[in-house]
Motif scaffolding. Structure first.
Motif, PDB file in Angstrom:
ATOM      1  N   TRP A 435     -13.093  -9.002   8.037  1.00  0.00           N
ATOM      2  CA  TRP A 435     -12.557  -7.653   8.270  1.00  0.00           C
ATOM      3  C   TRP A 435     -11.113  -7.734   8.788  1.00  0.00           C
ATOM      4  N   GLY A 436     -10.815  -8.743   9.579  1.00  0.00           N
ATOM      5  CA  GLY A 436      -9.450  -8.943  10.057  1.00  0.00           C
ATOM      6  C   GLY A 436      -8.473  -9.193   8.921  1.00  0.00           C
ATOM      7  N   ILE A 437      -8.919  -9.962   7.927  1.00  0.00           N
ATOM      8  CA  ILE A 437      -8.072 -10.196   6.746  1.00  0.00           C
ATOM      9  C   ILE A 437      -7.817  -8.879   6.025  1.00  0.00           C
ATOM     10  N   TYR A 438      -8.879  -8.140   5.794  1.00  0.00           N
ATOM     11  CA  TYR A 438      -8.783  -6.857   5.083  1.00  0.00           C
ATOM     12  C   TYR A 438      -7.868  -5.885   5.824  1.00  0.00           C
ATOM     13  N   GLU A 439      -8.049  -5.762   7.131  1.00  0.00           N
ATOM     14  CA  GLU A 439      -7.240  -4.864   7.946  1.00  0.00           C
ATOM     15  C   GLU A 439      -5.773  -5.293   7.973  1.00  0.00           C
ATOM     16  N   THR A 440      -5.527  -6.577   8.111  1.00  0.00           N
ATOM     17  CA  THR A 440      -4.151  -7.086   8.178  1.00  0.00           C
ATOM     18  C   THR A 440      -3.386  -6.761   6.909  1.00  0.00           C
ATOM     19  N   VAL A 441      -4.019  -6.999   5.776  1.00  0.00           N
ATOM     20  CA  VAL A 441      -3.371  -6.722   4.492  1.00  0.00           C
ATOM     21  C   VAL A 441      -3.098  -5.230   4.337  1.00  0.00           C
ATOM     22  N   ASN A 442      -4.081  -4.410   4.604  1.00  0.00           N
ATOM     23  CA  ASN A 442      -3.927  -2.970   4.393  1.00  0.00           C
ATOM     24  C   ASN A 442      -2.898  -2.354   5.323  1.00  0.00           C
ATOM     25  N   GLU A 443      -2.870  -2.777   6.576  1.00  0.00           N
ATOM     26  CA  GLU A 443      -1.918  -2.202   7.525  1.00  0.00           C
ATOM     27  C   GLU A 443      -0.482  -2.546   7.144  1.00  0.00           C
ATOM     28  N   SER A 444      -0.237  -3.798   6.769  1.00  0.00           N
ATOM     29  CA  SER A 444       1.124  -4.189   6.382  1.00  0.00           C
ATOM     30  C   SER A 444       1.558  -3.455   5.123  1.00  0.00           C
ATOM     31  N   MET A 445       0.640  -3.248   4.192  1.00  0.00           N
ATOM     32  CA  MET A 445       0.983  -2.545   2.962  1.00  0.00           C
ATOM     33  C   MET A 445       1.254  -1.067   3.228  1.00  0.00           C
ATOM     34  N   ALA A 446       0.477  -0.450   4.112  1.00  0.00           N
ATOM     35  CA  ALA A 446       0.681   0.962   4.427  1.00  0.00           C
ATOM     36  C   ALA A 446       2.046   1.188   5.070  1.00  0.00           C
ATOM     37  N   GLN A 447       2.417   0.316   5.989  1.00  0.00           N
ATOM     38  CA  GLN A 447       3.719   0.450   6.646  1.00  0.00           C
ATOM     39  C   GLN A 447       4.855   0.280   5.647  1.00  0.00           C
ATOM     40  N   ALA A 448       4.750  -0.735   4.799  1.00  0.00           N
ATOM     41  CA  ALA A 448       5.832  -1.004   3.845  1.00  0.00           C
ATOM     42  C   ALA A 448       5.973   0.118   2.824  1.00  0.00           C
ATOM     43  N   ALA A 449       4.860   0.643   2.324  1.00  0.00           N
ATOM     44  CA  ALA A 449       4.923   1.720   1.334  1.00  0.00           C
ATOM     45  C   ALA A 449       5.497   2.990   1.941  1.00  0.00           C
ATOM     46  N   THR A 450       5.151   3.289   3.180  1.00  0.00           N
ATOM     47  CA  THR A 450       5.678   4.473   3.859  1.00  0.00           C
ATOM     48  C   THR A 450       7.181   4.370   4.034  1.00  0.00           C
ATOM     49  N   ILE A 451       7.657   3.207   4.453  1.00  0.00           N
ATOM     50  CA  ILE A 451       9.095   2.998   4.640  1.00  0.00           C
ATOM     51  C   ILE A 451       9.826   3.066   3.297  1.00  0.00           C
ATOM     52  N   HIS A 452       9.224   2.515   2.258  1.00  0.00           N
ATOM     53  CA  HIS A 452       9.839   2.556   0.935  1.00  0.00           C
ATOM     54  C   HIS A 452      10.060   3.998   0.486  1.00  0.00           C
ATOM     55  N   ALA A 453       9.077   4.854   0.726  1.00  0.00           N
ATOM     56  CA  ALA A 453       9.235   6.266   0.353  1.00  0.00           C
ATOM     57  C   ALA A 453      10.332   6.927   1.176  1.00  0.00           C
ATOM     58  N   LEU A 454      10.375   6.643   2.464  1.00  0.00           N
ATOM     59  CA  LEU A 454      11.400   7.236   3.321  1.00  0.00           C
ATOM     60  C   LEU A 454      12.799   6.791   2.912  1.00  0.00           C
ATOM     61  N   GLU A 455      12.943   5.518   2.536  1.00  0.00           N
ATOM     62  CA  GLU A 455      14.251   5.022   2.103  1.00  0.00           C
ATOM     63  C   GLU A 455      14.702   5.691   0.814  1.00  0.00           C
ATOM     64  N   SER A 456      13.760   6.237   0.052  1.00  0.00           N
ATOM     65  CA  SER A 456      14.091   6.959  -1.174  1.00  0.00           C
ATOM     66  C   SER A 456      14.260   8.451  -0.922  1.00  0.00           C
ATOM     67  N   GLY A 457      14.217   8.861   0.358  1.00  0.00           N
ATOM     68  CA  GLY A 457      14.384  10.260   0.701  1.00  0.00           C
ATOM     69  C   GLY A 457      13.146  11.104   0.443  1.00  0.00           C
ATOM     70  N   ARG A 458      11.968  10.481   0.480  1.00  0.00           N
ATOM     71  CA  ARG A 458      10.732  11.195   0.172  1.00  0.00           C
ATOM     72  C   ARG A 458       9.654  10.849   1.187  1.00  0.00           C
ATOM     73  N   LYS A 459       8.647  11.700   1.290  1.00  0.00           N
ATOM     74  CA  LYS A 459       7.500  11.458   2.168  1.00  0.00           C
ATOM     75  C   LYS A 459       6.323  11.001   1.319  1.00  0.00           C
ATOM     76  N   VAL A 460       5.687   9.918   1.738  1.00  0.00           N
ATOM     77  CA  VAL A 460       4.594   9.348   0.954  1.00  0.00           C
ATOM     78  C   VAL A 460       3.415  10.316   0.882  1.00  0.00           C
ATOM     79  N   GLN A 461       3.292  11.194   1.873  1.00  0.00           N
ATOM     80  CA  GLN A 461       2.171  12.140   1.884  1.00  0.00           C
ATOM     81  C   GLN A 461       2.274  13.174   0.763  1.00  0.00           C
ATOM     82  N   ASP A 462       3.449  13.297   0.153  1.00  0.00           N
ATOM     83  CA  ASP A 462       3.632  14.261  -0.940  1.00  0.00           C
ATOM     84  C   ASP A 462       3.192  13.700  -2.291  1.00  0.00           C
TER      85      ASP A 462
END
Length: 700
Positions: A435-462
């Motif tokens: 579960w630690g492996i699964y959580e580690t991967v998902n958390e890092s991916m969620a943070q990176a994808a959110t930042i990527h959207a913000l750097e493009s001037g967009r919100k990932v929730q949209d």
């Protein structure tokens, strides 16, 4: 096969897409007449990637009872270029540059990806200093030849290159993006003196401002061009032997396809070809699901990537890095100036290895088990735990049905690897470590994808998350909830989506020409003539690849900015505006785009940095059919770990190919198909649509 007359010639109709990944080679075959799709996965053959391609094509023809002569088109995407750069397995390459500038590759930029690290690591140049040569030539910043290269000096240079035994040469001169006269002269003389040596100029590869980036790109192209050319020649010859089409098409990193002759000239433009195919597929699946704004999440065997698709089109850029010293640190890799779909590498893949770091925390990747030896559960010699091993231990994957049962997995081997490498050192149970492996991967991916959207001037929730890749649907719902995304789409055949995306991509090629001028002073007559020349060359390339002349279209764009800024904005400029010589309209187009991205405009002068001309054929309109099977959809139940439920839950498992459109299935639930498994968590609802997409609502 023609049933009525077996001796009659078979009409070539099938289209095949082939994507080489780090672990698997994916193959998709489409019958355009019926929309029927077949797909296969075979293990990648890293020692000779072409063998995996041929294995996959042969297998899918057998599965579909089709003959090689019935194949109309084969479109191929490959990691060969990126891997050659990452692993430094190109040819011995030299750089020829302007006198005084041999150390550009060492100096790089002033920017530091880790500001306070006094011992920062930077990527080692592909060309060592001993193979960087200078020529006494000079071009002014406006493209005027100040000093032409001396033929005698070039002749002596040829002797030095011959003595050094180089196999490729990159010619990169200062300000050559304005005028390539000196580069062309040196290339012509070296080509005559050094037969068999690959020589490319920066103007041919990508004539853009940015001395370091332009040099890095030209060097990288020369570094991989001979091995890529040999690979394509070998593959085309084998295809001809099997009576497949001899005209192979390659996927570019910007989402277009080109004939193999063009690809061999510009291999660096294939550096992200596989993920680009995934983005093209996501756009198709999103359109079918009625969702034009998509966050494409592509998790395969080696890496996970994300990109944004807005209004049905993937966002693009011309700045990319490869072979980063630190995997996720922007600025730590080799910069490339090539048109690419704007995506971010956001995490590890199924084969990424988990270990305990120096701080006593679980770290996943960047090292991968690849296809050889593979995850521990593959039973092919791998002994270290991976994301796939964790997914198996948590019940997300089934040992008996992986790849439709073609590849049996060992849960015991996965548990042993996790216990030995993670659980015992950390004092955890095997399940908690998994579960630690699964959580580690998902958390890092969620943070990176959110930042990527913000750097493009967009919100990932949209955006709606669309999951592809073999591991994508396994992690998609957990990832979406972390980001606040409430809707997930898992298309049928998500595990081979990139290969399908190749079939959805138009034949196209983009040209770039630098032209740094204030908008108010643009010589639009000269620019119109330049656009016409590039359009003519583009039409020649796409028609040679089989596009009818009347079907070729041209679009024009410009990279623009306020004078003094260091960041450019790409603006679509209708050709009619250039023809009308309307500089005021060009300025208005820029301000409208700038306001859209940043919410404001400035009272400053505007300048154009470069012009882009894209010539393309029609985009294939694909309507794949969901081939469903008869019989009960429920296969059974198995224990699956859900943290929100406090542990393992007896979870229904459904055969993805038997779930009818419109059926409402409450989570928790699993949907298995040959290439992937979809996880529907508790308190979520899954509904298949008529196109085979499984739409998951996470709003509860």
């Amino acid at each position: 096969m023609n049933i009525q007359n077996p001796d009659a010639p078979i009409a070539a109709s099938y289209r095949i897409g082939v994507d080489i990944g780090g672990t698997f080679t994916d193959v998709v075959m489409l019958d355009p007449a019926t929309g029927k799709l077949l797909n296969e996965k075979v293990l990648t053959t890293p020692d000779d990637p072409s063998q995996g391609v041929l294995n996959g094509v042969t297998r899918i023809l057998s599965t579909g009872a089709a003959q090689a002569s019935s194949v109309q088109t084969v479109i191929h995407g490959t990691t060969l270029v990126a891997n050659a750069l990452i692993e430094r397995k190109g040819v011995k390459t030299a750089l020829v540059t302007t006198k005084g500038f041999r150390d550009v590759l060492e100096i790089g930029r002033e920017l530091r990806y880790s500001i306070y690290d006094l011992f920062i690591d930077t990527p080692t140049p592909l060309v060592p200093r001993s193979l960087r040569f200078e020529i006494d030539e000079r071009m002014t910043s406006d493209g005027t030849v100040l000093r032409a290269p001396d033929p005698t000096a070039v002749s002596a240079l040829a002797d030095d290159l011959r003595a050094a035994g180089v196999e490729a040469v990159a010619v990169v001169f200062l300000h050559a993006f304005r005028n390539d006269e000196n580069e062309r002269a040196v290339k012509a003389q070296l080509a005559e003196a050094l037969p068999g040596v690959t020589i490319c100029t920066s103007f041919e590869v990508m004539p853009q401002i940015g001395e370091y980036e332009r040099t890095s790109t030209a060097v990288a192209n020369a570094f991989v061009q001979p091995i890529f050319g040999n690979y394509i020649a070998r593959l085309v010859a084998e295809m001809a032997r099997l009576e497949l089409p001899e005209d192979l098409f390659l996927m570019l990193a910007d989402g277009g396809t080109v004939h193999h002759d063009t690809a061999v000239r510009y291999p660096i433009r294939l550096v992200q070809s596989g993920p680009a195919g995934g983005a093209q597929a996501a756009a198709v699946f999103g359109r079918l699901a009625g969702e034009p704004d998509i966050l494409c999440f592509d998790m395969g065997g080696t890496t996970a990537k994300a990109c944004l698709i807005q209004d049905g089109e993937a966002l693009k850029t011309d700045n990319f890095e490869v072979a980063r010293v630190f995997r996720f640190a922007k600025g730590s890799g080799l910069p490339l100036q090539v048109p690419v779909i704007d995506m971010i590498e956001i995490g590890a893949g199924g084969g990424s290895i988990a270990q305990v770091d120096k701080l006593g925390l679980i770290r996943v990747g960047p090292e991968s088990a690849s296809s050889k030896p593979g995850p521990a559960c593959y039973g092919l010699g791998g002994a270290r735990p991976t994301v796939t091993d964790a997914d198996l231990v948590l019940g997300y994957l089934d040992a008996a049905s992986f790849l439709g049962g073609d590849m049996a997995l060992s849960k015991e081997a996965a548990e042993d690897a996790i216990r030995r490498e993670l659980a015992e050192p950390l004092g955890l149970s095997v399940v908690d470590a998994a579960w630690g492996i699964y959580e580690t991967v998902n958390e890092s991916m969620a943070q990176a994808a959110t930042i990527h959207a913000l750097e493009s001037g967009r919100k990932v929730q949209d955006f709606t998350l669309l999951a592809i890749g073999g591991a994508g649907p396994v992690h998609a719902s957990n990832l979406a909830r972390r980001m606040g995304v409430r809707r997930v789409i898992c298309p049928l055949g998500a595990g081979v989506a990139s290969a399908f995306g190749f079939l959805a991509s138009p034949t196209s090629f983009e040209f770039v020409r630098a032209a740094i001028e204030p908008v108010a002073a643009l010589d639009l007559e000269r620019i119109d003539a330049m656009i016409g020349e590039l359009e003519e060359e583009g039409r020649r390339l796409v028609t040679a690849a089989g596009v009818a002349p009347e079907d070729a279209t041209t679009s024009v764009g410009a990279l623009m900015r306020y004078v003094g800024q260091g960041y450019e904005v790409e603006v679509s400029v209708p050709r009619s505006v250039v023809v009308a010589r309307d500089t005021g309209e060009i300025a208005r187009l820029f301000e409208a785009r700038y306001a859209q991205l940043f919410g404001r405009t400035e009272a400053m002068d505007i300048e154009v940095i470069s012009w882009r001309v894209l010539v393309s054929g029609p985009k294939p309109v694909l309507e794949p059919t969901a081939a469903l099977s008869e019989g009960p959809a429920l296969k059974g139940h198995r224990a699956v770990y859900f943290s929100e439920a406090g542990g393992f839950v007896d979870t229904p498992v459904y055969d993805r190919y038997r779930v009818k459109a419109g059926a409402r299935i409450d989570g928790p639930a699993l949907f298995e198909e040959r290439e992937s498994t979809i996880i529907v968590p508790p308190h979520a609802v899954a509904v298949p649509d008529v196109h085979g997409n499984l739409v998951i609502d996470l709003s509860d």
